[in-house]
Design a protein around this motif. Structure first.
Motif, mmCIF file in Angstrom:
data_model
loop_
_atom_site.group_PDB
_atom_site.id
_atom_site.type_symbol
_atom_site.label_atom_id
_atom_site.label_comp_id
_atom_site.label_asym_id
_atom_site.label_seq_id
_atom_site.Cartn_x
_atom_site.Cartn_y
_atom_site.Cartn_z
ATOM 1 N N GLY A 12 32.125 76.075 -6.024
ATOM 2 C CA GLY A 12 31.104 75.585 -5.094
ATOM 3 C C GLY A 12 31.737 75.228 -3.762
ATOM 4 N N THR A 13 31.284 74.126 -3.195
ATOM 5 C CA THR A 13 31.724 73.718 -1.854
ATOM 6 C C THR A 13 33.249 73.546 -1.787
ATOM 7 N N ILE A 14 33.795 72.730 -2.681
ATOM 8 C CA ILE A 14 35.240 72.449 -2.641
ATOM 9 C C ILE A 14 36.023 73.685 -3.096
ATOM 10 N N ASP A 37 33.486 79.913 -13.011
ATOM 11 C CA ASP A 37 32.355 79.015 -12.763
ATOM 12 C C ASP A 37 31.349 79.230 -13.876
ATOM 13 N N ILE A 38 30.714 78.152 -14.286
ATOM 14 C CA ILE A 38 29.707 78.238 -15.340
ATOM 15 C C ILE A 38 28.568 79.171 -14.889
ATOM 16 N N LYS A 42 28.494 82.513 -8.875
ATOM 17 C CA LYS A 42 29.248 81.730 -7.886
ATOM 18 C C LYS A 42 30.694 82.226 -7.812
ATOM 19 N N ALA A 73 34.557 71.187 -10.341
ATOM 20 C CA ALA A 73 33.288 71.581 -10.989
ATOM 21 C C ALA A 73 32.364 70.394 -11.206
ATOM 22 N N MET A 95 39.342 67.082 -9.197
ATOM 23 C CA MET A 95 38.461 66.539 -8.151
ATOM 24 C C MET A 95 37.385 65.624 -8.734
ATOM 25 N N SER A 96 36.856 65.982 -9.906
ATOM 26 C CA SER A 96 35.778 65.162 -10.499
ATOM 27 C C SER A 96 36.428 64.013 -11.267
ATOM 28 N N GLY A 122 40.936 61.974 -1.740
ATOM 29 C CA GLY A 122 39.528 62.274 -1.449
ATOM 30 C C GLY A 122 39.107 61.710 -0.107
ATOM 31 N N ASN A 191 33.443 59.404 -6.675
ATOM 32 C CA ASN A 191 34.798 59.700 -7.137
ATOM 33 C C ASN A 191 35.818 58.742 -6.529
ATOM 34 N N ASN A 244 27.268 70.688 1.088
ATOM 35 C CA ASN A 244 26.901 69.741 0.040
ATOM 36 C C ASN A 244 27.041 68.320 0.599
ATOM 37 N N THR A 247 29.335 65.657 -0.805
ATOM 38 C CA THR A 247 30.787 65.799 -0.641
ATOM 39 C C THR A 247 31.167 65.623 0.825
HETATM 40 N N1 NAD Z 1 37.696 63.485 -5.571
HETATM 41 C C1 NAD Z 1 36.888 63.423 -4.541
HETATM 42 O O1 NAD Z 1 37.117 62.738 -3.559
HETATM 43 C C2 NAD Z 1 35.629 64.248 -4.545
HETATM 44 C C3 NAD Z 1 34.870 64.359 -3.376
HETATM 45 C C4 NAD Z 1 33.744 65.132 -3.415
HETATM 46 C C5 NAD Z 1 33.347 65.763 -4.573
HETATM 47 N N2 NAD Z 1 34.077 65.605 -5.687
HETATM 48 C C6 NAD Z 1 33.689 66.229 -6.968
HETATM 49 O O2 NAD Z 1 34.175 67.554 -7.009
HETATM 50 C C7 NAD Z 1 33.279 68.365 -7.765
HETATM 51 C C8 NAD Z 1 32.876 69.589 -6.943
HETATM 52 O O3 NAD Z 1 32.230 69.187 -5.761
HETATM 53 P P1 NAD Z 1 31.481 70.271 -4.850
HETATM 54 O O4 NAD Z 1 31.015 69.574 -3.631
HETATM 55 O O5 NAD Z 1 32.337 71.486 -4.719
HETATM 56 O O6 NAD Z 1 30.214 70.603 -5.787
HETATM 57 P P2 NAD Z 1 29.313 71.917 -5.776
HETATM 58 O O7 NAD Z 1 28.053 71.536 -6.478
HETATM 59 O O8 NAD Z 1 29.221 72.505 -4.426
HETATM 60 O O9 NAD Z 1 30.140 72.946 -6.697
HETATM 61 C C9 NAD Z 1 30.380 72.734 -8.056
HETATM 62 C C10 NAD Z 1 30.551 74.090 -8.739
HETATM 63 O O10 NAD Z 1 31.021 73.873 -10.061
HETATM 64 C C11 NAD Z 1 30.267 74.669 -10.958
HETATM 65 N N3 NAD Z 1 30.243 74.001 -12.255
HETATM 66 C C12 NAD Z 1 29.526 72.925 -12.630
HETATM 67 N N4 NAD Z 1 29.796 72.607 -13.912
HETATM 68 C C13 NAD Z 1 30.706 73.500 -14.349
HETATM 69 C C14 NAD Z 1 31.375 73.714 -15.593
HETATM 70 N N5 NAD Z 1 31.120 72.933 -16.635
HETATM 71 N N6 NAD Z 1 32.255 74.730 -15.678
HETATM 72 C C15 NAD Z 1 32.515 75.540 -14.634
HETATM 73 N N7 NAD Z 1 31.882 75.410 -13.436
HETATM 74 C C16 NAD Z 1 31.004 74.393 -13.295
HETATM 75 C C17 NAD Z 1 28.889 74.803 -10.322
HETATM 76 O O11 NAD Z 1 28.196 75.943 -10.796
HETATM 77 C C18 NAD Z 1 29.245 74.886 -8.847
HETATM 78 O O12 NAD Z 1 29.470 76.220 -8.434
HETATM 79 C C19 NAD Z 1 32.083 67.460 -8.138
HETATM 80 O O13 NAD Z 1 32.239 66.980 -9.453
HETATM 81 C C20 NAD Z 1 32.177 66.340 -7.142
HETATM 82 O O14 NAD Z 1 31.642 65.112 -7.647
HETATM 83 C C21 NAD Z 1 35.222 64.889 -5.684
#
Ligand code: NAD
Length: 270
Positions: A12-14, A37-38, A42, A73, A95-96, A122, A191, A244, A247
């Protein structure tokens, strides 16, 4: 020098930005080997974007192709990613971080096997000071997070309390509690609370407040730390990512900077 083989779970975004950095900024030191990716579309979309057909069908396949696995993810899968890393003896960047709150046993197991688990700072500043301060006594760690209503939409806590963030007028404290409660109620938003509790005094003692207002345009994180060393106050005003709003742009940069730190020989900062 041998390049570090990287695999990304969550495109996704990250995930997209990390892939772009592997293909650009870090291309001399990193080789992007696999994307999972699930939602297969994507991963395929990202494969097309970087012009390399490296989509894989499962997490297992990704672990077999890479030496460092980046999880970007969801909090629902990040613990499983670390468990797999322990099983397959691979390093991971998570990241999560909310999914790893109170996983001391698993992290100890990873440590025993010499597996590196990276948690980027983060969207927050002050983790460097907190890490140093932890070596002495820390009295308190408090996080105050301010987010625009759109950045909190869909959080389980809001559903449970029947709060419509878009009907809020003026500034409102939505939540007070510890990171354990915050992660449960706001799994996609907080996070930073998890990274703070991991770096500092744990998920039960760290305090969290979440505030919103229709007037907010940025994700602002303030940290206050007090202890034997003195005190720290930081305020980070984050521009939300355009793709997103949950994020922050700095969180993405922090992930790329962590990856850069892994492959560079000069390490700056605590
Ligand atoms: N550590 C930090 O500071 C920080 C900051 C922002 C976001 N995050 C976390 O990072 C993660 C990603 O953020 P994002 O903005 O890229 O989100 P996003 O929604 O843009 O992308 C997430 C991607 O992961 C995929 N996904 C979801 N569950 C999955 C699984 N079980 N297996 C494989 N793929 C899966 C989705 O289909 C999607 O393409 C989120 O969990 C978010 O909370 C962490």
């Amino acid at each position: 020098m041998k390049k570090l083989k990287v695999g990304i779970i969550g495109c996704g975004t990250i995930g997209n930005e990390i892939a772009a950095s592997c293909m650009g900024l870090l291309k001399d030191k990193v080789e992007l080997k696999a994307l999972y990716d699930i939602d297969r579309k994507k991963a395929e979309g990202l494969s097309r974007l970087i012009k390399r057909d490296i989509t894989v069908d499962s997490m297992d396949m990704l672990f077999d192709k890479a030496d460092l696995i980046v999880e970007s993810a969801s909090a629902g899968i990040s613990r499983k990613v670390v468990e797999k890393a322990v099983e397959k003896s691979k390093d991971v960047m998570i990241m999560s971080i909310g999914g790893l709150i109170q996983s001391e046993g698993l992290l100890k197991e990873a440590g025993k096997k010499n597996i590196r688990v990276y948690f980027p700072s983060g969207a927050v500043c002050g983790i460097d000071g907190l890490k140093a301060a932890r070596l002495s006594g820390i009295e308190s760690v408090t996080l105050t997070t301010r987010k625009p209503p759109g950045g909190l939409e869909g959080a389980p806590y809001l559903k449970e309390k029947n709060i419509n963030v878009h009907s809020i007028k003026g500034e409102k404290v939505l939540f007070r509690g510890n990171p354990l409660e915050a992660v449960k109620g706001f799994p996609k938003n907080i996070n930073v609370a998890s990274v703070l509790s991991l770096a500092g005094i744990g998920a039960k003692k760290t305090k969290v407040r979440i505030i919103t207002s229709p007037g907010y345009t940025k994700n602002v994180h303030e940290i206050e730390i007090t202890g034997d060393f003195g005190s720290i106050r930081t305020r980070t005003e984050n521009v939300p990512s355009r793709k997103n709003p949950k994020t922050s742009a700095l969180a993405i940069l922090s992930a790329i900077a962590t990856l850069k730190g892994i492959v560079e020989s000069i390490k700056i900062g605590t």
